[in-house]
Design an enzyme around this catalytic site. Structure first.
Site, short mmCIF file in Angstrom:
data_model
loop_
_atom_site.label_atom_id
_atom_site.label_comp_id
_atom_site.label_asym_id
_atom_site.label_seq_id
_atom_site.Cartn_x
_atom_site.Cartn_y
_atom_site.Cartn_z
N GLU A 141 0.91 -1.33 0.08
CA GLU A 141 0.08 0.01 0.04
C GLU A 141 0.96 1.25 -0.05
O GLU A 141 0.71 2.19 -0.59
CB GLU A 141 -1.06 0.13 1.19
CG GLU A 141 -1.75 1.47 1.10
CD GLU A 141 -2.80 1.47 2.45
OE1 GLU A 141 -3.11 0.57 3.14
OE2 GLU A 141 -3.60 2.40 2.11
N ASP A 185 -0.81 -5.13 2.87
CA ASP A 185 -1.42 -3.76 3.63
C ASP A 185 -0.68 -3.72 4.92
O ASP A 185 -1.01 -4.68 5.79
CB ASP A 185 -3.04 -4.06 3.55
CG ASP A 185 -3.23 -2.44 4.09
OD1 ASP A 185 -2.65 -1.64 4.51
OD2 ASP A 185 -4.41 -2.32 3.74
N ILE A 243 -0.82 -1.98 7.42
CA ILE A 243 -1.77 -1.73 8.59
C ILE A 243 -3.00 -1.17 7.64
O ILE A 243 -3.34 -0.27 7.22
CB ILE A 243 -1.39 -0.24 9.33
CG1 ILE A 243 -0.01 -0.45 9.95
CG2 ILE A 243 -2.49 -0.34 10.20
CD1 ILE A 243 0.29 0.49 11.04
N ASP A 244 -4.05 -2.33 7.87
CA ASP A 244 -5.30 -2.01 7.16
C ASP A 244 -6.22 -1.46 8.35
O ASP A 244 -6.45 -2.27 9.24
CB ASP A 244 -5.98 -3.07 6.53
CG ASP A 244 -7.19 -2.85 6.12
OD1 ASP A 244 -7.22 -2.05 5.11
OD2 ASP A 244 -8.36 -3.53 6.34
N THR A 303 -5.87 2.11 8.93
CA THR A 303 -4.98 2.98 9.65
C THR A 303 -5.65 4.10 10.59
O THR A 303 -4.97 4.56 11.45
CB THR A 303 -4.12 3.69 8.67
OG1 THR A 303 -3.78 2.88 7.72
CG2 THR A 303 -3.02 4.69 9.04
N ASP A 332 -6.24 -4.48 0.26
CA ASP A 332 -7.26 -4.32 1.40
C ASP A 332 -7.96 -5.85 1.52
O ASP A 332 -8.46 -6.51 2.31
CB ASP A 332 -8.51 -3.33 1.12
CG ASP A 332 -7.97 -2.04 1.37
OD1 ASP A 332 -7.04 -1.81 2.25
OD2 ASP A 332 -8.23 -1.41 0.45
C1 LIP Z 1 -8.95 1.33 4.75
C2 LIP Z 1 -10.13 0.16 4.76
C3 LIP Z 1 -11.31 0.54 5.05
C4 LIP Z 1 -11.89 1.38 3.86
C5 LIP Z 1 -11.08 2.58 3.75
C6 LIP Z 1 -9.66 2.30 3.66
P1 LIP Z 1 -6.53 1.69 5.01
O1 LIP Z 1 -7.84 0.96 4.38
O2 LIP Z 1 -9.69 -1.08 4.81
O3 LIP Z 1 -12.38 -0.37 5.27
O4 LIP Z 1 -13.10 1.78 4.20
O5 LIP Z 1 -11.56 3.36 2.78
O6 LIP Z 1 -9.46 1.85 2.50
O7 LIP Z 1 -6.64 2.96 4.28
O8 LIP Z 1 -6.71 1.84 6.63
O9 LIP Z 1 -5.46 0.93 4.86
#
Ligand code: LIP
Length: 264
Positions: A70, A85, A87-88, A90, A212
């Site tokens: 990412e 990813d 940290i998914d 964030t 994601d």
């Molecule tokens: C996030 C996702 C979240 C989504 C956000 C974003 P990040 O990823 O996992 O569910 O709704 O738009 O993409 O930015 O925390 O890696």
């Protein structure tokens, strides 16, 4: 040993190590380092540190593989591609909401064959290897089946741009009266694993990126869910949805009529 299993083990080992590092180094109030697509689309120093650790570990044993991360984009061009990813979720990480994950998938010749989602604050490591099921803490996962749309607990997520969000709100206005309830967990990877574990009946979102949904999508699919886009397309950033067969089609048809892939 099956190479998919070997890849899965390596992905799990690396996701666990990244999770340990993040837990050890997460300050009480992490700071935003930079913003990306909008002022609310943030990157912390630990997003970068996590991705660096993951890339280093992969490269140490698989120097010729491609990696899509990412934060760092694509490097290399091997037939094996790691989709990362660091940290998914964030924003959850930033606020201390215990719903964020390290997500790593391994794709070979365009097919995801192994995935791991480490939901670090809950110490839950979800894994799947194609054709060998989805697992959490030694238990094989299976998604809920036979749930009609009106009794379905559905998760969704929102993008970072206000034009996209305006349409997402409009779509949600039509979905909410038709389902049991809606959840917005804040981590697509974790949402997909929750479908796999039967904690949610389904998930849909406009805008998630490969990092994601690659690992969580395999985990949900190996737990019996259908994962895809609109009109027979595979999961994609236009729209990704996931639910057991039957509910998937009901949710799909409802969404299709709402034209969720448009932005304002
Ligand atoms: C996030 C996702 C979240 C989504 C956000 C974003 P990040 O990823 O996992 O569910 O709704 O738009 O993409 O930015 O925390 O890696």
């Amino acid at each position: 040993m099956d190479s998919a299993v070997t890849f899965g083990r390596l992905a799990e080992e690396i996701a666990r190590e990244a999770g340990e590092m993040l837990l050890a180094k997460r300050p009480a109030r992490p700071e935003v380092l930079v913003t990306k697509s909008s002022p609310t689309d943030v990157v912390t120093a630990l997003d970068r540190a996590s991705e660096e650790l993951i890339r280093d570990r992969i490269k140490a044993v698989r120097p010729d593989d491609a990696i899509l991360g990412e934060e760092g984009g694509t490097t290399g061009d091997g037939r094996v591609r790691w989709i990362v990813d660091p940290i998914d979720g964030t924003v959850n990480f930033l606020y201390g909401v215990p719903e964020w994950a390290v997500s790593i998938a391994v794709e070979v010749d365009g097919e995801v064959i192994a995935g791991v989602v480490n939901v670090v604050p809950r110490a839950e490591v979800f894994t799947a290897v194609r054709g060998r099921g989805a697992w959490l803490a030694g238990e094989r996962l299976s998604c809920n089946t036979g749930v009609p749309l009106e009794r379905a607990l559905i998760a969704t997520g929102f993008g970072y741009g206000s034009g996209r969000r305006a349409v997402q709100a409009e779509v949600l206005r039509h979905v909410l009266p038709r389902v049991r309830d809606i959840r917005r967990g804040g981590s697509a990877a974790s949402d997909l694993c929750a479908v796999a574990a039967g904690r949610l009946d389904g998930y849909y979102e406009r805008g998630p990126q490969e990092w994601d949904y690659a690992a969580g999508g395999l985990i949900a699919a190996e737990a019996g869910a259908r994962v895809g886009g609109l009109e027979g397309r595979p999961a994609n950033p236009g729209l990704t949805l996931c639910a057991a067969p039957g509910l998937f089609e009901e949710l799909h048809d409802l969404l299709l009529g709402l034209a969720p892939e448009r932005d304002a």
